[in-house]
Design a protein around this motif. Structure first.
Motif, PDB file in Angstrom:
ATOM      1  N   SER A  78     -15.651   8.660  -2.359  1.00  0.00           N
ATOM      2  CA  SER A  78     -15.903   7.367  -1.710  1.00  0.00           C
ATOM      3  C   SER A  78     -16.694   7.570  -0.431  1.00  0.00           C
ATOM      4  O   SER A  78     -16.490   8.544   0.290  1.00  0.00           O
ATOM      5  CB  SER A  78     -14.582   6.656  -1.374  1.00  0.00           C
ATOM      6  OG  SER A  78     -13.779   6.483  -2.515  1.00  0.00           O
ATOM      7  N   ASP A  79     -17.589   6.629  -0.159  1.00  0.00           N
ATOM      8  CA  ASP A  79     -18.305   6.624   1.113  1.00  0.00           C
ATOM      9  C   ASP A  79     -17.581   5.797   2.165  1.00  0.00           C
ATOM     10  O   ASP A  79     -17.823   5.964   3.359  1.00  0.00           O
ATOM     11  CB  ASP A  79     -19.722   6.082   0.923  1.00  0.00           C
ATOM     12  CG  ASP A  79     -20.550   6.975   0.015  1.00  0.00           C
ATOM     13  OD1 ASP A  79     -20.626   8.181   0.298  1.00  0.00           O
ATOM     14  OD2 ASP A  79     -21.098   6.473  -0.980  1.00  0.00           O
ATOM     15  N   LEU A  80     -16.738   4.888   1.730  1.00  0.00           N
ATOM     16  CA  LEU A  80     -15.837   4.165   2.623  1.00  0.00           C
ATOM     17  C   LEU A  80     -14.670   3.641   1.810  1.00  0.00           C
ATOM     18  O   LEU A  80     -14.784   3.439   0.591  1.00  0.00           O
ATOM     19  CB  LEU A  80     -16.535   3.022   3.357  1.00  0.00           C
ATOM     20  CG  LEU A  80     -16.951   1.771   2.591  1.00  0.00           C
ATOM     21  CD1 LEU A  80     -17.106   0.589   3.556  1.00  0.00           C
ATOM     22  CD2 LEU A  80     -18.263   2.002   1.865  1.00  0.00           C
ATOM     23  N   ILE A  81     -13.533   3.454   2.505  1.00  0.00           N
ATOM     24  CA  ILE A  81     -12.310   3.002   1.849  1.00  0.00           C
ATOM     25  C   ILE A  81     -11.734   1.846   2.645  1.00  0.00           C
ATOM     26  O   ILE A  81     -11.663   1.894   3.879  1.00  0.00           O
ATOM     27  CB  ILE A  81     -11.272   4.144   1.761  1.00  0.00           C
ATOM     28  CG1 ILE A  81     -11.841   5.342   0.987  1.00  0.00           C
ATOM     29  CG2 ILE A  81      -9.989   3.654   1.099  1.00  0.00           C
ATOM     30  CD1 ILE A  81     -10.951   6.575   1.035  1.00  0.00           C
ATOM     31  N   LEU A  82     -11.318   0.795   1.931  1.00  0.00           N
ATOM     32  CA  LEU A  82     -10.656  -0.341   2.536  1.00  0.00           C
ATOM     33  C   LEU A  82      -9.253  -0.444   1.965  1.00  0.00           C
ATOM     34  O   LEU A  82      -9.061  -0.328   0.743  1.00  0.00           O
ATOM     35  CB  LEU A  82     -11.399  -1.652   2.254  1.00  0.00           C
ATOM     36  CG  LEU A  82     -12.614  -2.013   3.117  1.00  0.00           C
ATOM     37  CD1 LEU A  82     -13.752  -1.021   2.912  1.00  0.00           C
ATOM     38  CD2 LEU A  82     -13.086  -3.432   2.798  1.00  0.00           C
ATOM     39  N   ILE A  83      -8.264  -0.678   2.855  1.00  0.00           N
ATOM     40  CA  ILE A  83      -6.886  -0.922   2.430  1.00  0.00           C
ATOM     41  C   ILE A  83      -6.478  -2.274   2.974  1.00  0.00           C
ATOM     42  O   ILE A  83      -6.483  -2.497   4.186  1.00  0.00           O
ATOM     43  CB  ILE A  83      -5.919   0.152   2.956  1.00  0.00           C
ATOM     44  CG1 ILE A  83      -6.388   1.552   2.573  1.00  0.00           C
ATOM     45  CG2 ILE A  83      -4.512  -0.102   2.422  1.00  0.00           C
ATOM     46  CD1 ILE A  83      -5.523   2.639   3.168  1.00  0.00           C
ATOM     47  N   SER A  84      -6.139  -3.173   2.084  1.00  0.00           N
ATOM     48  CA  SER A  84      -5.689  -4.499   2.492  1.00  0.00           C
ATOM     49  C   SER A  84      -4.181  -4.502   2.621  1.00  0.00           C
ATOM     50  O   SER A  84      -3.459  -4.116   1.703  1.00  0.00           O
ATOM     51  CB  SER A  84      -6.116  -5.543   1.461  1.00  0.00           C
ATOM     52  OG  SER A  84      -5.455  -6.764   1.691  1.00  0.00           O
ATOM     53  N   GLY A  85      -3.695  -4.944   3.786  1.00  0.00           N
ATOM     54  CA  GLY A  85      -2.261  -4.995   4.029  1.00  0.00           C
ATOM     55  C   GLY A  85      -1.767  -3.724   4.684  1.00  0.00           C
ATOM     56  O   GLY A  85      -2.417  -2.677   4.646  1.00  0.00           O
ATOM     57  N   GLY A  86      -0.616  -3.822   5.334  1.00  0.00           N
ATOM     58  CA  GLY A  86      -0.018  -2.650   5.980  1.00  0.00           C
ATOM     59  C   GLY A  86      -0.731  -2.220   7.237  1.00  0.00           C
ATOM     60  O   GLY A  86      -0.506  -1.109   7.727  1.00  0.00           O
ATOM     61  N   SER A  87      -1.586  -3.102   7.804  1.00  0.00           N
ATOM     62  CA  SER A  87      -2.374  -2.696   8.964  1.00  0.00           C
ATOM     63  C   SER A  87      -1.766  -3.134  10.289  1.00  0.00           C
ATOM     64  O   SER A  87      -2.300  -2.842  11.347  1.00  0.00           O
ATOM     65  CB  SER A  87      -3.792  -3.266   8.862  1.00  0.00           C
ATOM     66  OG  SER A  87      -3.774  -4.683   8.902  1.00  0.00           O
ATOM     67  N   SER A  88      -0.636  -3.848  10.224  1.00  0.00           N
ATOM     68  CA  SER A  88      -0.006  -4.306  11.464  1.00  0.00           C
ATOM     69  C   SER A  88       0.964  -3.231  11.966  1.00  0.00           C
ATOM     70  O   SER A  88       0.745  -2.035  11.733  1.00  0.00           O
ATOM     71  CB  SER A  88       0.695  -5.654  11.215  1.00  0.00           C
ATOM     72  OG  SER A  88       1.048  -6.260  12.424  1.00  0.00           O
ATOM     73  N   VAL A  89       2.014  -3.646  12.664  1.00  0.00           N
ATOM     74  CA  VAL A  89       2.900  -2.653  13.301  1.00  0.00           C
ATOM     75  C   VAL A  89       4.345  -2.822  12.858  1.00  0.00           C
ATOM     76  O   VAL A  89       5.266  -2.380  13.543  1.00  0.00           O
ATOM     77  CB  VAL A  89       2.798  -2.762  14.844  1.00  0.00           C
ATOM     78  CG1 VAL A  89       1.439  -2.313  15.312  1.00  0.00           C
ATOM     79  CG2 VAL A  89       3.098  -4.185  15.320  1.00  0.00           C
ATOM     80  N   GLY A  90       4.552  -3.435  11.691  1.00  0.00           N
ATOM     81  CA  GLY A  90       5.905  -3.599  11.180  1.00  0.00           C
ATOM     82  C   GLY A  90       6.457  -2.305  10.617  1.00  0.00           C
ATOM     83  O   GLY A  90       5.750  -1.298  10.442  1.00  0.00           O
ATOM     84  N   ARG A  91       7.740  -2.323  10.283  1.00  0.00           N
ATOM     85  CA  ARG A  91       8.413  -1.120   9.791  1.00  0.00           C
ATOM     86  C   ARG A  91       7.811  -0.618   8.488  1.00  0.00           C
ATOM     87  O   ARG A  91       7.834   0.586   8.211  1.00  0.00           O
ATOM     88  CB  ARG A  91       9.901  -1.440   9.602  1.00  0.00           C
ATOM     89  CG  ARG A  91      10.766  -0.244   9.232  1.00  0.00           C
ATOM     90  CD  ARG A  91      12.227  -0.620   9.281  1.00  0.00           C
ATOM     91  NE  ARG A  91      12.530  -1.702   8.370  1.00  0.00           N
ATOM     92  CZ  ARG A  91      12.845  -1.526   7.081  1.00  0.00           C
ATOM     93  NH1 ARG A  91      12.863  -0.293   6.572  1.00  0.00           N
ATOM     94  NH2 ARG A  91      13.127  -2.542   6.308  1.00  0.00           N
ATOM     95  N   LYS A  92       7.251  -1.509   7.690  1.00  0.00           N
ATOM     96  CA  LYS A  92       6.680  -1.113   6.402  1.00  0.00           C
ATOM     97  C   LYS A  92       5.154  -1.121   6.411  1.00  0.00           C
ATOM     98  O   LYS A  92       4.520  -1.109   5.353  1.00  0.00           O
ATOM     99  CB  LYS A  92       7.193  -2.025   5.289  1.00  0.00           C
ATOM    100  CG  LYS A  92       8.673  -1.813   4.990  1.00  0.00           C
ATOM    101  CD  LYS A  92       9.058  -2.476   3.694  1.00  0.00           C
ATOM    102  CE  LYS A  92      10.474  -2.107   3.291  1.00  0.00           C
ATOM    103  NZ  LYS A  92      10.857  -2.667   1.976  1.00  0.00           N
ATOM    104  N   ASP A  93       4.562  -1.145   7.592  1.00  0.00           N
ATOM    105  CA  ASP A  93       3.092  -1.092   7.709  1.00  0.00           C
ATOM    106  C   ASP A  93       2.684   0.365   7.927  1.00  0.00           C
ATOM    107  O   ASP A  93       2.858   0.908   9.025  1.00  0.00           O
ATOM    108  CB  ASP A  93       2.618  -1.971   8.868  1.00  0.00           C
ATOM    109  CG  ASP A  93       2.803  -3.446   8.584  1.00  0.00           C
ATOM    110  OD1 ASP A  93       2.525  -3.859   7.442  1.00  0.00           O
ATOM    111  OD2 ASP A  93       3.234  -4.183   9.494  1.00  0.00           O
ATOM    112  N   HIS A  94       2.141   0.992   6.868  1.00  0.00           N
ATOM    113  CA  HIS A  94       1.892   2.432   6.892  1.00  0.00           C
ATOM    114  C   HIS A  94       0.412   2.816   6.923  1.00  0.00           C
ATOM    115  O   HIS A  94       0.084   4.007   6.935  1.00  0.00           O
ATOM    116  CB  HIS A  94       2.535   3.082   5.659  1.00  0.00           C
ATOM    117  CG  HIS A  94       4.011   2.880   5.571  1.00  0.00           C
ATOM    118  ND1 HIS A  94       4.883   3.255   6.574  1.00  0.00           N
ATOM    119  CD2 HIS A  94       4.778   2.311   4.586  1.00  0.00           C
ATOM    120  CE1 HIS A  94       6.127   2.959   6.213  1.00  0.00           C
ATOM    121  NE2 HIS A  94       6.087   2.373   5.017  1.00  0.00           N
ATOM    122  N   THR A  95      -0.495   1.843   6.939  1.00  0.00           N
ATOM    123  CA  THR A  95      -1.917   2.182   6.836  1.00  0.00           C
ATOM    124  C   THR A  95      -2.378   3.047   7.994  1.00  0.00           C
ATOM    125  O   THR A  95      -3.069   4.055   7.799  1.00  0.00           O
ATOM    126  CB  THR A  95      -2.763   0.904   6.753  1.00  0.00           C
ATOM    127  OG1 THR A  95      -2.400   0.173   5.579  1.00  0.00           O
ATOM    128  CG2 THR A  95      -4.237   1.235   6.689  1.00  0.00           C
TER     129      THR A  95
END
Length: 416
Positions: free
Chosen positions: A254-271
């Protein structure tokens, strides 16, 4: 990396400046040869040198009479100059006769000028009362109503430089030069993941508490529209190890990767943690001073590949795409400075209050009414995809502005 509680959000202008400093532009990864007619939206990999002059011959821009400008310098409606007609120019052929002073030739729009002629007078400024003579009612300057043989392109000149994103008009000129194929850069390879235990595939039943994946397909479609070879990597659970494994599995391809979701600071946000675990430089930005779109992540792998954490709410994800991802693509594809795309001006139809402390991007619907372009704000939460499907664009409400009054002329960022 900013404060994990988003207390210190980075302004969008600083995010774009960081992208420009961090990502140098197109990688030298070879080239592809494609048919010119299929090259729209592709990026040139090499300069284009004109093999010939274009249009290749001197041609008329009007229907009228080819002549020598000096022959009619004293012409006027009251004292017309009479010229002898010695021929007629046929389309698709060079004339086989030469004009001298006092002579003229009928010529259609696009016809080739005869030897000796240096101007064309419009037929509306003449009077022809017999087959072999015409009256000219006004003077013309040399080269008036004439396109020179190399007006579009000069033989041996560089027509287009590398890293140009080709538009339909570029394709037209290149085909006019006889260039049937072009060397272009390979499309950027983009991989998109969605994440969240509550997210299920678009074709799966959605039980209470579950949602079908909106952002993944939407981001793949946006990347494809913007010239990438985009693929959907699927839905990741809210587990750090699984997110990290998925990133490592696709990183090399990949030349770039996008992950939708998990980008905040909650306990289950792992991005953010998964990107950081890949190694430095890791997280470059975590939290942008825009609404919607705050929990956006910009990161980079050890190999220099962009890694983007996108908000899980659909409207937030699309706004983040327009404001961050699309300018990043411009940088990666062409090497040009990342910038928010061009806007259109419109009149705001309703007063709107601000005050969130962040730059707000308001969804608006555009319409034409009595010669005016109107922008009507749409209300709705960032988790509602319908606020995007009903909208035509976004209007920026800067953090320093308390609101927009009805009747104000605003800049609208189109969604298309």
């Amino acid at each position: 990396m900013s404060d994990p509680l988003f207390k210190d959000l980075l302004p969008l202008e600083q995010v774009l400046a960081l992208i420009e400093r961090t990502f140098p532009g197109p990688r030298e990864t070879g080239l592809e040869t494609v048919a010119s007619g299929q090259a729209v939206g592709r990026v040139l990999a090499a300069p284009v040198i004109s093999p010939c002059a274009l249009p290749g011959f001197r041609r008329s821009t009007v229907d009228g009479f080819a002549l020598l400008a000096a022959s009619v310098q004293d012409a006027s409606p009251t004292k017309p100059v009479r010229l002898r007609i010695v021929g007629e120019v046929a389309m698709g052929r060079l004339p086989d006769f030469t004009l001298a002073s006092g002579e003229a030739a009928l010529i259609p729009t696009g016809g080739a000028l005869p030897q000796g002629a240096d101007a064309v007078v419009m037929v509306e400024q003449t009077y022809q009362d017999q087959a072999d003579a015409v009256e000219i009612h006004r003077p013309v300057a040399a080269r008036e109503n004439v396109i020179e043989a190399d007006a579009d392109a000069r033989q041996g000149a560089e027509v287009f430089a590398p890293n140009l994103e080709l538009r339909p008009e570029h394709i037209g000129l290149l085909c006019g030069l006889g260039l049937a194929t072009l060397a272009v850069r390979p499309r950027l390879r983009a991989t998109v993941f969605s994440s969240g235990d509550e997210v299920v595939a678009p074709d799966a039943p959605a039980n209470p508490g579950q949602v079908r994946d909106i952002n993944g397909p939407m981001l793949v479609a946006a990347l494809t529209r913007d010239g990438c070879q985009a693929r959907y990597g699927g839905i990741l659970p809210d587990r750090l190890d699984r997110v990290g494994d998925a990133l490592r599995d696709v990183l090399a391809g990949s030349d770039l990767i996008l992950i939708s979701g998990g980008s905040s600071v909650g306990r289950k946000d792992h991005t953010a943690a998964a990107i950081a675990a890949l190694g430095p430089p890791g997280i470059l930005v975590h939290g942008i001073g825009v609404k919607p779109g705050k929990p956006t992540i910009v990161g980079m792998s050890v190999e220099g590949r962009p890694l983007l954490g996108m908000p899980g709410n659909p409207t937030s994800a699309q706004v983040a795409y327009l404001l961050v991802v699309r300018p990043l693509l411009r940088r990666l594809q062409t090497g040009r400075s990342p910038a928010i795309p061009a806007t259109v001006k419109a009149e705001f139809t309703r007063s709107l209050q601000g005050g969130s402390g962040r730059a707000e991007y308001v969804r608006v619907r555009l319409e034409q009414r009595e010669g005016r372009t109107l922008a009507t704000p749409l209300r709705g939460e960032s988790g509602l995809i319908s606020t995007l499907t009903d909208a035509d664009g976004l209007v920026a409400l800067p953090a320093s502005v308390r609101g927009i009054e009805a009747g104000t002329l605003v800049e609208v960022l189109p969604l298309g």
